[in-house]
Write a protein that holds these residues in place. Sequence first.
Motif, PDB file in Angstrom:
ATOM      1  N   VAL A 165       0.721  -1.171   0.110  1.00  0.00           N
ATOM      2  CA  VAL A 165       0.014  -0.076   0.041  1.00  0.00           C
ATOM      3  C   VAL A 165       0.896   1.253  -0.141  1.00  0.00           C
ATOM      4  O   VAL A 165       1.705   1.199   0.908  1.00  0.00           O
ATOM      5  N   ASP A 166       0.553   2.018  -0.854  1.00  0.00           N
ATOM      6  CA  ASP A 166       1.768   3.197  -1.122  1.00  0.00           C
ATOM      7  C   ASP A 166       0.705   4.365  -1.635  1.00  0.00           C
ATOM      8  O   ASP A 166      -0.727   4.084  -1.735  1.00  0.00           O
ATOM      9  N   LEU A 167       1.297   5.498  -1.850  1.00  0.00           N
ATOM     10  CA  LEU A 167       0.483   6.749  -1.982  1.00  0.00           C
ATOM     11  C   LEU A 167       0.114   6.422  -3.675  1.00  0.00           C
ATOM     12  O   LEU A 167       0.637   5.949  -4.315  1.00  0.00           O
ATOM     13  N   HIS A 168      -1.332   6.926  -3.711  1.00  0.00           N
ATOM     14  CA  HIS A 168      -2.205   6.872  -4.888  1.00  0.00           C
ATOM     15  C   HIS A 168      -2.668   5.172  -5.222  1.00  0.00           C
ATOM     16  O   HIS A 168      -2.801   5.018  -6.408  1.00  0.00           O
ATOM     17  N   SER A 169      -2.379   4.457  -4.204  1.00  0.00           N
ATOM     18  CA  SER A 169      -2.830   3.073  -4.292  1.00  0.00           C
ATOM     19  C   SER A 169      -4.596   3.003  -4.268  1.00  0.00           C
ATOM     20  O   SER A 169      -5.003   3.687  -3.555  1.00  0.00           O
ATOM     21  N   LEU A 170      -4.907   2.088  -4.992  1.00  0.00           N
ATOM     22  CA  LEU A 170      -6.519   1.861  -4.914  1.00  0.00           C
ATOM     23  C   LEU A 170      -6.689   0.669  -3.992  1.00  0.00           C
ATOM     24  O   LEU A 170      -6.071  -0.365  -4.222  1.00  0.00           O
ATOM     25  N   ILE A 171      -7.400   0.947  -3.041  1.00  0.00           N
ATOM     26  CA  ILE A 171      -7.606  -0.108  -2.035  1.00  0.00           C
ATOM     27  C   ILE A 171      -9.402  -0.280  -1.693  1.00  0.00           C
ATOM     28  O   ILE A 171      -9.841   0.704  -2.028  1.00  0.00           O
ATOM     29  N   ILE A 172      -9.538  -1.559  -0.859  1.00  0.00           N
ATOM     30  CA  ILE A 172     -10.949  -1.581  -0.578  1.00  0.00           C
ATOM     31  C   ILE A 172     -10.840  -1.221   1.128  1.00  0.00           C
ATOM     32  O   ILE A 172     -10.013  -1.919   1.788  1.00  0.00           O
ATOM     33  N   ILE A 173     -11.729  -0.577   1.332  1.00  0.00           N
ATOM     34  CA  ILE A 173     -11.928  -0.179   2.842  1.00  0.00           C
ATOM     35  C   ILE A 173     -13.268  -0.691   3.420  1.00  0.00           C
ATOM     36  O   ILE A 173     -14.172  -0.732   2.504  1.00  0.00           O
ATOM     37  N   ALA A 174     -13.085  -0.690   4.755  1.00  0.00           N
ATOM     38  CA  ALA A 174     -14.639  -1.097   5.457  1.00  0.00           C
ATOM     39  C   ALA A 174     -14.797  -0.022   6.438  1.00  0.00           C
ATOM     40  O   ALA A 174     -13.834  -0.036   7.575  1.00  0.00           O
ATOM     41  N   THR A 175     -15.836   0.719   6.589  1.00  0.00           N
ATOM     42  CA  THR A 175     -16.001   1.630   7.481  1.00  0.00           C
ATOM     43  C   THR A 175     -16.333   0.916   8.952  1.00  0.00           C
ATOM     44  O   THR A 175     -16.958  -0.104   8.825  1.00  0.00           O
ATOM     45  N   ARG A 176     -16.062   1.635   9.952  1.00  0.00           N
ATOM     46  CA  ARG A 176     -16.535   0.770  11.488  1.00  0.00           C
ATOM     47  C   ARG A 176     -17.889   1.268  11.609  1.00  0.00           C
ATOM     48  O   ARG A 176     -18.133   2.437  11.845  1.00  0.00           O
ATOM     49  N   ASN A 177     -18.597   0.279  11.719  1.00  0.00           N
ATOM     50  CA  ASN A 177     -20.090   0.513  11.875  1.00  0.00           C
ATOM     51  C   ASN A 177     -20.578   0.877  13.376  1.00  0.00           C
ATOM     52  O   ASN A 177     -21.538   1.564  13.486  1.00  0.00           O
ATOM     53  N   PHE A 178     -19.505   0.915  14.272  1.00  0.00           N
ATOM     54  CA  PHE A 178     -19.922   1.233  15.688  1.00  0.00           C
ATOM     55  C   PHE A 178     -19.677   2.697  15.955  1.00  0.00           C
ATOM     56  O   PHE A 178     -20.007   3.206  16.897  1.00  0.00           O
ATOM     57  N   GLU A 179     -19.051   3.376  14.919  1.00  0.00           N
ATOM     58  CA  GLU A 179     -18.641   4.808  15.098  1.00  0.00           C
ATOM     59  C   GLU A 179     -19.981   5.532  14.697  1.00  0.00           C
ATOM     60  O   GLU A 179     -20.599   5.367  13.523  1.00  0.00           O
ATOM     61  N   SER A 180     -20.355   6.569  15.238  1.00  0.00           N
ATOM     62  CA  SER A 180     -21.589   7.439  14.803  1.00  0.00           C
ATOM     63  C   SER A 180     -21.208   8.488  13.900  1.00  0.00           C
ATOM     64  O   SER A 180     -22.061   8.510  12.884  1.00  0.00           O
ATOM     65  N   ILE A 181     -19.981   8.987  13.702  1.00  0.00           N
ATOM     66  CA  ILE A 181     -19.415   9.489  12.716  1.00  0.00           C
ATOM     67  C   ILE A 181     -18.015   9.204  12.209  1.00  0.00           C
ATOM     68  O   ILE A 181     -17.382   8.923  12.990  1.00  0.00           O
ATOM     69  N   PRO A 182     -18.256   8.274  10.803  1.00  0.00           N
ATOM     70  CA  PRO A 182     -17.281   7.542  10.685  1.00  0.00           C
ATOM     71  C   PRO A 182     -15.840   8.427  10.464  1.00  0.00           C
ATOM     72  O   PRO A 182     -15.823   9.546   9.682  1.00  0.00           O
ATOM     73  N   LYS A 183     -14.857   8.306  11.410  1.00  0.00           N
ATOM     74  CA  LYS A 183     -13.726   8.592  11.278  1.00  0.00           C
ATOM     75  C   LYS A 183     -12.591   7.776  10.640  1.00  0.00           C
ATOM     76  O   LYS A 183     -11.414   8.151  10.257  1.00  0.00           O
ATOM     77  N   ASN A 184     -12.568   6.619  11.073  1.00  0.00           N
ATOM     78  CA  ASN A 184     -11.686   5.282  10.787  1.00  0.00           C
ATOM     79  C   ASN A 184     -12.322   4.190  10.109  1.00  0.00           C
ATOM     80  O   ASN A 184     -13.535   4.070   9.935  1.00  0.00           O
ATOM     81  N   SER A 185     -11.441   3.789   9.215  1.00  0.00           N
ATOM     82  CA  SER A 185     -11.862   2.376   8.643  1.00  0.00           C
ATOM     83  C   SER A 185     -10.815   1.221   8.629  1.00  0.00           C
ATOM     84  O   SER A 185      -9.465   1.764   8.969  1.00  0.00           O
ATOM     85  N   ASP A 186     -10.930   0.295   8.251  1.00  0.00           N
ATOM     86  CA  ASP A 186      -9.883  -0.659   8.118  1.00  0.00           C
ATOM     87  C   ASP A 186      -9.590  -1.165   6.692  1.00  0.00           C
ATOM     88  O   ASP A 186     -10.609  -1.124   5.727  1.00  0.00           O
ATOM     89  N   ILE A 187      -8.288  -1.379   6.035  1.00  0.00           N
ATOM     90  CA  ILE A 187      -7.970  -1.640   4.897  1.00  0.00           C
ATOM     91  C   ILE A 187      -8.348  -3.301   4.920  1.00  0.00           C
ATOM     92  O   ILE A 187      -7.755  -4.049   5.546  1.00  0.00           O
ATOM     93  N   LEU A 188      -8.901  -3.718   3.903  1.00  0.00           N
ATOM     94  CA  LEU A 188      -9.169  -5.400   3.397  1.00  0.00           C
ATOM     95  C   LEU A 188      -8.174  -5.557   2.619  1.00  0.00           C
ATOM     96  O   LEU A 188      -7.801  -6.617   2.556  1.00  0.00           O
TER      97      LEU A 188
END
Length: 91
Positions: free
Chosen positions: A68-91
């Motif tokens: 994973v580097d700058l300008h890479s295309l990735i798939i992310i999953a937002t965290r459902n337990f956050e009321s305002i999404p600020k973080n996600s995980d890279i799948l």
Amino acid sequence: MGRKNFQNDVVDIQPDPQNGIFIAIVTKVCGAGAFDVAFLDQHNNPAHIKAWLRGKLKFKSNKRNNLVDLHSLIIIATRNFESIPKNSDIL
């Protein structure tokens, strides 16, 4: 590496905005497994969020396969337990 050691770990992950899975582009590498990413949310509005590289993708055996580097295309999953999404995980 012989075939007996081969593991087919390919998982078919499709983007699904209703479930919080998006395709994103890395805009900034923050270090320590953190990246700033940009993506389009459920309503096609541009959004920026911090994405974290999970532990199993950081180890030496997976570093050679998952870059994973700058300008890479990735798939992310937002965290459902956050009321305002600020973080996600890279799948």
